[in-house]
Design a protein around this motif. Structure first.
Motif, PDB file in Angstrom:
ATOM      1  N   VAL A  41       0.828  -1.217   0.000  1.00 30.81           N
ATOM      2  CA  VAL A  41       0.000   0.000   0.000  1.00 30.81           C
ATOM      3  C   VAL A  41       0.861   1.265   0.000  1.00 30.81           C
ATOM      4  O   VAL A  41       0.383   2.355   0.332  1.00 30.81           O
ATOM      5  N   TYR A  42       2.123   1.116  -0.403  1.00 31.84           N
ATOM      6  CA  TYR A  42       3.065   2.235  -0.390  1.00 31.84           C
ATOM      7  C   TYR A  42       3.571   2.478  -1.800  1.00 31.84           C
ATOM      8  O   TYR A  42       3.929   1.540  -2.513  1.00 31.84           O
ATOM      9  N   ASP A  43       3.635   3.724  -2.213  1.00 33.76           N
ATOM     10  CA  ASP A  43       4.041   4.045  -3.575  1.00 33.76           C
ATOM     11  C   ASP A  43       5.544   3.940  -3.802  1.00 33.76           C
ATOM     12  O   ASP A  43       5.990   3.785  -4.942  1.00 33.76           O
ATOM     13  N   GLY A  44       6.322   4.033  -2.745  1.00 33.10           N
ATOM     14  CA  GLY A  44       7.764   3.977  -2.889  1.00 33.10           C
ATOM     15  C   GLY A  44       8.318   2.584  -2.681  1.00 33.10           C
ATOM     16  O   GLY A  44       7.609   1.577  -2.744  1.00 33.10           O
ATOM     17  N   ASP A  45       9.618   2.521  -2.424  1.00 35.95           N
ATOM     18  CA  ASP A  45      10.320   1.264  -2.172  1.00 35.95           C
ATOM     19  C   ASP A  45      10.081   0.869  -0.710  1.00 35.95           C
ATOM     20  O   ASP A  45      10.332   1.668   0.202  1.00 35.95           O
ATOM     21  N   PHE A  46       9.627  -0.363  -0.472  1.00 29.53           N
ATOM     22  CA  PHE A  46       9.348  -0.780   0.913  1.00 29.53           C
ATOM     23  C   PHE A  46      10.571  -0.622   1.799  1.00 29.53           C
ATOM     24  O   PHE A  46      10.445  -0.479   3.027  1.00 29.53           O
ATOM     25  N   TRP A  47      11.789  -0.659   1.210  1.00 31.51           N
ATOM     26  CA  TRP A  47      12.997  -0.564   2.026  1.00 31.51           C
ATOM     27  C   TRP A  47      13.101   0.789   2.732  1.00 31.51           C
ATOM     28  O   TRP A  47      13.833   0.928   3.715  1.00 31.51           O
ATOM     29  N   ASP A  48      12.352   1.789   2.259  1.00 37.14           N
ATOM     30  CA  ASP A  48      12.325   3.077   2.976  1.00 37.14           C
ATOM     31  C   ASP A  48      11.977   2.874   4.447  1.00 37.14           C
ATOM     32  O   ASP A  48      12.491   3.585   5.316  1.00 37.14           O
ATOM     33  N   PHE A  49      11.100   1.913   4.726  1.00 38.22           N
ATOM     34  CA  PHE A  49      10.692   1.657   6.113  1.00 38.22           C
ATOM     35  C   PHE A  49      11.834   1.057   6.920  1.00 38.22           C
ATOM     36  O   PHE A  49      11.924   1.267   8.130  1.00 38.22           O
TER      37      PHE A  49
END
Length: 391
Positions: free
Chosen positions: A113-121
């Motif tokens: 549900v995130y527009d960016g790269d999950f690794w940002d989290f």
């Protein structure tokens, strides 16, 4: 005690055959199209996967499957899961397995549900939104079944990092201790070690006057000391398995960590070992914790002496409290090695020649500032010294 907010909404279904409730629980939490996420062999061989599918079928819930989770879960499978979840219109992620599978499922749920790269989290961005997650636990260890945390290894650099957010706390978790009875002793011992580590990471605090959570942590440690040898001696001891499973959840849903600063340096230092050598996380912690504790002990000798007396039964030497502190650290080391855990780098499969690489990954990798911080702030030299103590 520090100010705190604590939110822990997970619904737990605990006991024999509890996995048969999965379909009804998914329905209760508004799931209608599920991504079933799991490792492979054990959930298939045990029949657990088919029982869960049958429970979903009884409720008329659609599902797609993604297996292949490995210990120290990898980013590549997370990306695959995110793509699958979006393509199939999944609205619920269900993990069948241990901490690795649950952590991977949480990453998929956040990334879908995130527009960016999950690794940002995993690089520091808080998780504020995710698909709902449920779990069926097969090993008592990581506590991910009740926590807001997830740890993933990024295959681009092999950095093992954590992410957190209440959005990824499981909506429900099914805990059937009988599902853990077929675990090999080594995996059981790894789980027990991981649970103890979660408790120590919270016990090592710089916050004063936290007696309530101190006592909660001590009680859970004593439970592990009592039940650990029983379950190694008799893997079919359901009651021991049950106590360990619930203790594992309590150790990491942060009920024991509210209102106090926490450490997590042992986990950070170990993460590079399991990322580089793909060793079991609990085994890495068995080697890491005693070294870290000896290195930082003088920061607050009385905290180490307190756990030595209250938990490990060591006599208090008021003239030489450092002796009591060291006795407690040795009691922990002896306990986990008696369970079958490794004692040093070589038994873990690690190599002294790799220490500079480990330190660079730990302190500088993936944007880190050259140090790690917790109970004590540790720079690159400190971390190198700790790794050398493990040899």
């Amino acid at each position: 005690m520090n100010n705190f907010n604590f939110y822990s909404p997970t619904y737990f279904a605990f006991g024999k055959d509890a996995e048969n409730q999965v379909g009804a629980l998914v329905r209760r939490f508004d799931g209608s199209n599920v991504l079933l996420h799991y490792g492979g062999g054990s959930v298939v061989r045990s029949g657990l996967l088919e029982r869960v599918k049958a429970s979903l079928d009884r409720e008329g819930i659609e599902y797609v499957s993604l297996g292949g989770v490995k210990p120290n879960p990898r980013s590549g499978l997370v990306y695959d899961g995110i793509d699958l979840a979006r393509r199939e219109g999944v609205n619920f992620v269900l993990a069948l397995g241990g901490g690795s599978t649950i952590d991977s499922a949480k990453a998929i749920a956040a990334g879908a549900v995130y527009d960016g790269d999950f690794w940002d989290f995993y690089a520091g961005k808080p998780i504020e939104k995710a698909l709902p997650v449920g779990t069926v636990l097969t090993i008592a260890a990581a506590g991910s079944e009740g926590s807001p945390d997830s740890v993933i290894t990024n295959e681009r650099g092999m950095y093992k990092r954590g992410a957190s957010g209440d959005a990824i706390r499981p909506r429900f978790s099914v805990l059937n201790p009988a599902l853990t009875q077929t675990l090999p002793p080594y995996q059981t011992a790894c789980g027990i070690t991981d649970i103890l580590a979660h408790l120590y990471e919270r016990y090592l605090t710089n916050t004063k006057e936290v007696e309530v959570t101190d006592r909660l942590i001590e009680a859970l440690m004593l439970t592990m000391i009592h039940e650990g040898p029983r379950v190694i001696e008799n893997p079919d001891n359901y009651e021991a398995r049950a106590n360990i499973m619930w203790a594992g959840m309590m150790a990491h849903n942060n009920a024991c960590g509210v209102g106090r600063s926490q450490d997590w340096n042992s986990h950070n230092i170990e993460h590079e070992l399991s990322a580089l050598y793909d060793c079991a996380h609990g085994a890495g912690l068995a080697v890491t914790m005693p070294a870290v504790f000896r290195y930082v002990m003088h920061h607050d000798v009385m905290r180490f002496a307190q756990v030595a007396v209250r938990v490990w039964g060591c006599p208090m030497d008021f003239f030489h409290p450092e002796a009591t502190a060291l006795a407690g650290i040795e009691a922990l080391r002896r306990f986990i090695t008696d369970l079958g855990m490794p004692r040093n780098f070589y038994e873990l499969g690690a190599h002294e020649a790799d220490i500079p690489k480990l330190v660079d990954m730990l302190c500088n990798g993936d944007g880190r500032p050259g140090f790690i911080t917790g109970f004590v702030t540790l720079n690159a030299e400190d971390c190198a010294n700790i790794y050398h103590m493990m040899v």
